[in-house]
Design a protein around this motif. Structure first.
Motif, PDB file in Angstrom:
ATOM      1  N   ASP A   1       0.816  -1.217   0.000  1.00  0.00           N
ATOM      2  CA  ASP A   1       0.000   0.000   0.000  1.00  0.00           C
ATOM      3  C   ASP A   1       0.849   1.266   0.000  1.00  0.00           C
ATOM      4  OD1 ASP A   1      -2.366  -1.352  -0.116  1.00  0.00           O
ATOM      5  OD2 ASP A   1      -2.767  -1.287   2.035  1.00  0.00           O
ATOM      6  N   ASP A  23       3.009   1.773  -2.236  1.00  0.00           N
ATOM      7  CA  ASP A  23       3.467   1.935  -3.607  1.00  0.00           C
ATOM      8  C   ASP A  23       2.969   3.217  -4.272  1.00  0.00           C
ATOM      9  OD1 ASP A  23       5.242   0.327  -5.247  1.00  0.00           O
ATOM     10  OD2 ASP A  23       3.614   0.264  -6.707  1.00  0.00           O
ATOM     11  N   THR A  24       1.692   3.533  -4.108  1.00  0.00           N
ATOM     12  CA  THR A  24       1.144   4.720  -4.773  1.00  0.00           C
ATOM     13  C   THR A  24       1.849   5.987  -4.311  1.00  0.00           C
ATOM     14  OG1 THR A  24      -1.030   3.677  -5.026  1.00  0.00           O
ATOM     15  CG2 THR A  24      -0.928   6.086  -5.146  1.00  0.00           C
ATOM     16  N   GLU A  25       1.947   6.155  -2.988  1.00  0.00           N
ATOM     17  CA  GLU A  25       2.587   7.360  -2.459  1.00  0.00           C
ATOM     18  C   GLU A  25       4.090   7.347  -2.743  1.00  0.00           C
ATOM     19  OE1 GLU A  25       1.837  10.876  -1.561  1.00  0.00           O
ATOM     20  OE2 GLU A  25       0.203   9.499  -1.064  1.00  0.00           O
ATOM     21  N   ASN A  68       5.578   6.078  -5.395  1.00  0.00           N
ATOM     22  CA  ASN A  68       5.786   6.452  -6.789  1.00  0.00           C
ATOM     23  C   ASN A  68       5.624   7.952  -7.007  1.00  0.00           C
ATOM     24  OD1 ASN A  68       6.245   3.768  -7.443  1.00  0.00           O
ATOM     25  ND2 ASN A  68       4.121   3.396  -8.055  1.00  0.00           N
ATOM     26  N   LEU A  69       4.645   8.559  -6.312  1.00  0.00           N
ATOM     27  CA  LEU A  69       4.468  10.011  -6.395  1.00  0.00           C
ATOM     28  C   LEU A  69       5.685  10.726  -5.814  1.00  0.00           C
ATOM     29  CD1 LEU A  69       0.717  10.329  -5.326  1.00  0.00           C
ATOM     30  CD2 LEU A  69       1.659  10.638  -7.626  1.00  0.00           C
ATOM     31  N   LYS A  94      11.184   2.928  -8.581  1.00  0.00           N
ATOM     32  CA  LYS A  94       9.740   3.088  -8.770  1.00  0.00           C
ATOM     33  C   LYS A  94       9.058   1.714  -8.722  1.00  0.00           C
ATOM     34  CE  LYS A  94       7.381   5.941 -11.014  1.00  0.00           C
ATOM     35  NZ  LYS A  94       6.661   6.755 -12.011  1.00  0.00           N
ATOM     36  N   LYS A  95       7.872   1.701  -8.188  1.00  0.00           N
ATOM     37  CA  LYS A  95       7.074   0.473  -8.041  1.00  0.00           C
ATOM     38  C   LYS A  95       7.806  -0.571  -7.200  1.00  0.00           C
ATOM     39  CE  LYS A  95       4.533   1.093 -12.360  1.00  0.00           C
ATOM     40  NZ  LYS A  95       4.098   0.486 -13.640  1.00  0.00           N
ATOM     41  N   SER A 113       5.343  -2.748  -4.813  1.00  0.00           N
ATOM     42  CA  SER A 113       4.424  -3.678  -5.488  1.00  0.00           C
ATOM     43  C   SER A 113       5.172  -4.815  -6.167  1.00  0.00           C
ATOM     44  CB  SER A 113       3.566  -2.925  -6.513  1.00  0.00           C
ATOM     45  OG  SER A 113       4.388  -2.306  -7.493  1.00  0.00           O
ATOM     46  N   GLY A 163      -1.741  -5.133  -2.421  1.00  0.00           N
ATOM     47  CA  GLY A 163      -2.390  -4.295  -1.420  1.00  0.00           C
ATOM     48  C   GLY A 163      -3.236  -5.071  -0.428  1.00  0.00           C
ATOM     49  N   ARG A 204       3.951  11.484   1.851  1.00  0.00           N
ATOM     50  CA  ARG A 204       3.013  12.479   1.305  1.00  0.00           C
ATOM     51  C   ARG A 204       3.464  13.895   1.639  1.00  0.00           C
ATOM     52  NH1 ARG A 204      -2.573  10.670   2.852  1.00  0.00           N
ATOM     53  NH2 ARG A 204      -1.987   9.065   1.340  1.00  0.00           N
TER      54      ARG A 204
END
Length: 449
Positions: A177, A179-181, A183-184, A290-291, A294, A333, A362
């Motif tokens: 979980d 991974d999204t943040e 990568n940003l 990156k990634k 995941s 996830g 974040r």
């Protein structure tokens, strides 16, 4: 280390040039320039320094000192010199150099400091998450995958790759979980890296800073009569210095100019490292990460020390026998593990410690975005444990992100899940927990080094 050395080289260059040019006059006023570099270093290392205010103060102090040098026939009180400094913006005695240098220095230092802070946050988040203890369900699944073949008389048979993937996806559900943040965060780091290579390049700003300041001093000398006249008009006629003739003018040894700028004479950083080469190398490593979260199960399960490999589908341990593994592979996830056939995962209880790391990423991402736009960002000042005031470079309440405290490096409090793990873990369970952490750490070292 590179940026610290860059600042030291710039300070050394300025000191050498000004000693050669002005001699004793510079040495008597060198603290003005030393204080400038001291504050730049303090800002870069996370100090509570307002860049714009600090640079304004430098030019005001320089004007006060130079005004006395070009008007040695007068005696100036502290109050009079304060009045002189108020005319810095109005008279522009140094030409356009202070304005240009302020823009260049603030943008370059904001980008450099935020980029280095981002590298630190990324490394700390990765290290913390890699040490999160597996759940009891994960330990049982690892036990079944790695030890049960021995109990069935199949000591040489390794787990099927897809079987391993489901176990790892269940064990690393909370990590995925991130991974999204994550990568940003990596995308924001790459954007700031582009700034460091382009208009916000701190090396191209600091390398010729001595020449730029010398140009400002020359402007002041050329306009000394006009500047003095306007100051006398606004602040009043000063009293003559005792024992000096009123006709005395600028000291002859002050009225001098610098020789041509020769970059080859400048000191270099260790091994001649350039910022462009350094940033290019870091960018490549960032892209590879990156990634990361995941793909972590796939990275672990393709290791020949763990599984039979993706190409071996029949002669592998599927959790029950030496045969093909039939269940489908779960998505990434926590919420996607509700039907994981290998690991019992409570999708209603996210790991709070990992959620803290998501928040840290974040916050850092928002700071990086602001730095990309040239807006200052606040970091905790380690000297007085207060939040930085910012540089006033356009960051407003409507633009700047809400500030959060970064999570500390202390271990999280042991919650009920952790106590359950410790209470139920046998000696093999503890070794499995260690094995999982070791594998994650090894992958991290390869991709985040």
């Amino acid at each position: 280390e590179f940026f610290r050395e860059l600042l030291e080289n710039a300070e050394r260059s300025l000191n050498d040039m000004f000693v050669r040019t002005y001699g004793m006059l510079y040495m008597q006023n060198s603290e003005v320039f030393q204080d400038l570099f001291t504050e730049l270093k303090r800002y870069y290392t996370g100090g509570n320094v307002n860049l714009e205010e600090m640079l304004n103060d430098f030019w005001a102090r320089l004007l006060e000192r130079m005004f006395q040098l070009i008007n040695p026939q007068y005696h100036f009180t502290e109050e009079y010199l304060e009045c002189v400094s108020k005319y810095t913006d109005q008279l522009k005695p140094f030409g356009d150099v202070p304005r240009k240098l302020k823009v260049q220095v603030t943008r370059a230092f904001i980008a450099a400091r935020t980029f280095v802070q981002g590298l630190t946050v990324g490394r700390e988040v990765a290290n913390r998450v890699s040490k999160v203890s597996p759940t009891p369900g994960c330990i049982r699944a690892l036990m079944k995958m790695l030890y049960c073949p021995y109990c069935r008389g199949l000591p040489t048979v390794k787990p099927c790759n897809n079987y391993c993937l489901n176990v790892m996806k269940g064990c690393l559900a909370n990590q995925a979980d991130l991974d999204t943040e994550w990568n940003l965060f990596i995308d924001a780091m790459l954007l700031v890296a582009e700034r460091l290579e382009g208009p916000f390049n701190i090396e191209s700003v600091m390398d010729p800073i001595d020449v730029k300041i010398s140009e400002a001093i020359m402007n002041m000398q050329e306009n000394s009569m006009q500047v003095s006249a306007k100051v006398f008009q606004g602040c009043g006629q000063p009293k003559p210095a005792p024992g000096l003739r009123s006709s005395r003018s600028v000291p002859e040894n002050f009225n001098t100019r610098f020789g041509p700028y020769n970059p080859e004479e400048r000191p270099t950083t260790a091994a001649g490292t350039s910022l462009d080469r350094l940033v290019t190398d870091i960018k490549e490593k960032l892209k590879l990460s990156k990634k990361f979260w995941s793909t972590l199960p796939y990275t672990i399960c393709k290791d020949e020390r763990v599984t039979a490999g993706p190409s071996v589908e029949e002669d592998c341990w599927n959790g029950h026998s030496k045969a093909r593994y039939l269940p489908e592979i779960m998505n990434d996830g926590l919420t996607n593990q509700i039907n994981n056939p290998e690991v019992d995962v409570d999708i209603t209880r996210p790991d709070t410690f990992i959620r803290q790391q998501i928040m840290a990423l974040r916050v850092m991402t928002n700071k990086l975005k602001n730095a990309y736009n040239g807006n200052d960002v606040n970091f905790q000042d380690t000297s007085d444990e207060t939040s930085g005031s910012g540089s006033g470079s356009g960051c407003t309440d409507d633009i700047c992100p809400t500030e959060f405290d970064f999570v500390t490096t202390e271990a999280p409090p042991v919650d009920s899940d952790r106590r359950e793990v410790e209470a139920s873990a046998t000696q093999p369970g503890e070794s499995l927990q260690t094995l999982l952490i070791v594998f994650i750490s090894l992958v991290l070292q390869r991709q985040w080094r």
